[in-house]
Design an enzyme around this catalytic site. Structure first.
Site, PDB file in Angstrom:
ATOM      1  N   MET A   1       0.852  -1.191   0.000  1.00  6.68           N
ATOM      2  CA  MET A   1       0.000   0.000   0.000  1.00  6.68           C
ATOM      3  C   MET A   1       0.896   1.254   0.000  1.00  6.68           C
ATOM      4  O   MET A   1       0.473   2.332   0.412  1.00  6.68           O
ATOM      5  CB  MET A   1      -0.930  -0.013   1.213  1.00  6.68           C
ATOM      6  CG  MET A   1      -1.875  -1.217   1.191  1.00  6.68           C
ATOM      7  SD  MET A   1      -3.401  -0.990   2.099  1.00  6.68           S
ATOM      8  CE  MET A   1      -2.774  -0.817   3.747  1.00  6.68           C
TER       9      MET A   1
ATOM     10  N   LEU B   1       6.733   2.970   1.499  1.00  2.00           N
ATOM     11  CA  LEU B   1       7.668   1.839   1.595  1.00  2.00           C
ATOM     12  C   LEU B   1       8.769   2.077   2.630  1.00  2.00           C
ATOM     13  O   LEU B   1       9.173   3.213   2.867  1.00  2.00           O
ATOM     14  CB  LEU B   1       8.296   1.573   0.226  1.00  2.00           C
ATOM     15  CG  LEU B   1       7.306   1.290  -0.907  1.00  2.00           C
ATOM     16  CD1 LEU B   1       8.061   1.046  -2.212  1.00  2.00           C
ATOM     17  CD2 LEU B   1       6.412   0.098  -0.586  1.00  2.00           C
TER      18      LEU B   1
ATOM     19  N   HIS C   1       9.547  -3.626   3.406  1.00  2.00           N
ATOM     20  CA  HIS C   1       9.098  -3.910   2.032  1.00  2.00           C
ATOM     21  C   HIS C   1      10.295  -4.238   1.135  1.00  2.00           C
ATOM     22  O   HIS C   1      10.241  -5.156   0.316  1.00  2.00           O
ATOM     23  CB  HIS C   1       8.411  -2.681   1.428  1.00  2.00           C
ATOM     24  CG  HIS C   1       7.124  -2.282   2.077  1.00  2.00           C
ATOM     25  ND1 HIS C   1       6.983  -1.129   2.806  1.00  2.00           N
ATOM     26  CD2 HIS C   1       5.915  -2.891   2.095  1.00  2.00           C
ATOM     27  CE1 HIS C   1       5.740  -1.026   3.233  1.00  2.00           C
ATOM     28  NE2 HIS C   1       5.072  -2.080   2.830  1.00  2.00           N
TER      29      HIS C   1
ATOM     30  N   GLN D   1      -2.648 -11.963   8.493  1.00  2.00           N
ATOM     31  CA  GLN D   1      -2.901 -11.698   7.069  1.00  2.00           C
ATOM     32  C   GLN D   1      -2.243 -12.783   6.209  1.00  2.00           C
ATOM     33  O   GLN D   1      -2.842 -13.287   5.261  1.00  2.00           O
ATOM     34  CB  GLN D   1      -2.350 -10.323   6.696  1.00  2.00           C
ATOM     35  CG  GLN D   1      -2.250 -10.085   5.203  1.00  2.00           C
ATOM     36  CD  GLN D   1      -1.895  -8.661   4.834  1.00  2.00           C
ATOM     37  OE1 GLN D   1      -2.751  -7.812   4.858  1.00  2.00           O
ATOM     38  NE2 GLN D   1      -0.646  -8.395   4.488  1.00  2.00           N
TER      39      GLN D   1
ATOM     40  N   ARG E   1       2.906   2.767   9.309  1.00  2.00           N
ATOM     41  CA  ARG E   1       2.224   3.579  10.332  1.00  2.00           C
ATOM     42  C   ARG E   1       3.203   4.247  11.302  1.00  2.00           C
ATOM     43  O   ARG E   1       2.836   5.213  11.972  1.00  2.00           O
ATOM     44  CB  ARG E   1       1.231   2.722  11.123  1.00  2.00           C
ATOM     45  CG  ARG E   1       0.018   2.353  10.305  1.00  2.00           C
ATOM     46  CD  ARG E   1      -1.068   1.718  11.174  1.00  2.00           C
ATOM     47  NE  ARG E   1      -2.288   1.553  10.417  1.00  2.00           N
ATOM     48  CZ  ARG E   1      -2.555   0.531   9.624  1.00  2.00           C
ATOM     49  NH1 ARG E   1      -1.655  -0.443   9.493  1.00  2.00           N
ATOM     50  NH2 ARG E   1      -3.681   0.450   8.957  1.00  2.00           N
TER      51      ARG E   1
HETATM   52  O1  PAF Z   1      -0.066  -5.722   3.837  1.00  2.00           O
HETATM   53  C1  PAF Z   1      -0.474  -4.840   3.045  1.00  2.00           C
HETATM   54  O2  PAF Z   1       0.199  -3.866   2.725  1.00  2.00           O
HETATM   55  C2  PAF Z   1      -1.863  -4.983   2.447  1.00  2.00           C
HETATM   56  O3  PAF Z   1      -2.744  -5.554   3.358  1.00  2.00           O
HETATM   57  C3  PAF Z   1      -1.895  -5.725   1.112  1.00  2.00           C
HETATM   58  C4  PAF Z   1      -1.424  -7.165   1.258  1.00  2.00           C
HETATM   59  C5  PAF Z   1      -1.006  -5.005   0.106  1.00  2.00           C
HETATM   60  C6  PAF Z   1      -3.322  -5.764   0.548  1.00  2.00           C
HETATM   61  O4  PAF Z   1      -3.834  -4.482   0.357  1.00  2.00           O
END
Ligand code: PAF
Length: 281
Positions: free
Chosen positions: A31, A34, A38, A154, A188
């Site tokens: 999202m 970065l 990431h 997730q 965040r």
């Molecule tokens: O972890 C994230 O950044 C988000 O939940 C994802 C996997 C890109 C889905 O929007």
């Protein structure tokens, strides 16, 4: 040279050419905003595949809190520089209308896995994640997709999703990347005030100490010990603290209830919600 593509049609054309040439695709969905966490996923994806594809899309339907969505950091210019530095080949940057031309109504059923922790605290969140990740996988057609273990639940949901559909992609879990002082990297973190950022590593320090106490305390006692630690600092507001197994992430009552057990926490510092986890065994 990184190619930046905002439309599904164009992106699929690039993927089609790569597939025909037998090129393997590593994918990191994000999202944006970065950070090193990431980049670690991307370096690994680049290393293990011929082509690195990344998406940046702040997915509105996974936010149960509109304020959180509004305040989610958007730093595309800086993100692009970082992406170039790790050798990103294809960057997908759709807008909301491109991804959701019509309202989405799909409902996924993840059973017990979605009823605890993030699932309980953020109603609809995982349904929104599942919808977007499935859609992204269908557009990008990756051989492998990389997810960080900070968002442990997730990751478990996505593993269940690709089995359920099923989708021909290998999900690669990657370890949490931390700042020098132990704070788990997160987009965040950018929203923490100077003072909040200063005390935030207490989350990591508490987890480290708690892991060492497992031979002395029961899971319930350990949960209480962690709770008391955070309660002694008025800046922290606990959302949840769980001691749970690593499959369906259900709480354990006894240490020998599972082969592998983790501590999971979600804590508010001001109005920023931070999550973290650590393996006990
Ligand atoms: O972890 C994230 O950044 C988000 O939940 C994802 C996997 C890109 C889905 O929007």
């Amino acid at each position: 040279m990184m190619v930046v593509i905002p439309t599904i049609k164009q992106f699929k054309e690039h993927i089609g050419i790569a597939k025909q040439a037998g090129i393997s695709i590593g994918f990191v969905p994000t999202m944006g905003a970065l950070h090193e966490g990431h980049l670690a996923l991307m370096r690994r994806a680049k290393d293990e595949n011929d082509l690195l594809a990344v998406s940046i899309f702040v997915n509105p339907i996974q936010f149960n809190n509109q304020e959180d969505l509004k305040k989610y950091p958007r730093t595309l210019e800086q993100d692009s520089i970082m992406l170039e530095s790790v050798g990103c080949d294809l960057l997908f940057v759709p807008d909301t209308l491109e991804m959701y031309p019509e309202p989405v109504t799909d409902q996924y059923e993840f059973g017990k896995l979605s009823e605890v922790m993030e699932g309980a605290s953020r109603p609809g969140h995982f349904n929104g994640v599942a919808i977007v990740v499935r859609k992204l996988f269908e557009i990008v057609e990756p051989d492998k997709a990389y997810f960080g273990e900070k968002d442990f639940q997730q990751l478990a949901i996505i593993q269940q999703l690709v089995k359920m559909i099923p989708l021909p992609v290998e999900i690669v879990p990657c370890p949490i990347i931390r700042e020098m002082d132990g704070l788990a990297m997160s987009s965040r973190n950018l929203r923490l005030s100077e003072n909040e950022r200063f005390i935030a590593p207490l989350i990591y320090q508490t987890l480290i100490k708690a892991v060492k106490l497992n031979t002395l305390l029961s899971p319930e006692e350990l949960k209480k010990w962690i709770t008391d630690k955070f309660k002694s600092h008025p800046e922290f507001k606990i959302d949840y603290i769980e001691i749970a197994e690593d499959q369906l992430l259900q709480p354990v009552a006894h240490w020998n209830d599972a082969n592998s057990v983790y501590i999971f926490v979600a804590i508010f510092l001001g109005n920023v919600r931070l999550i973290d986890n650590m393996r006990i065994f």
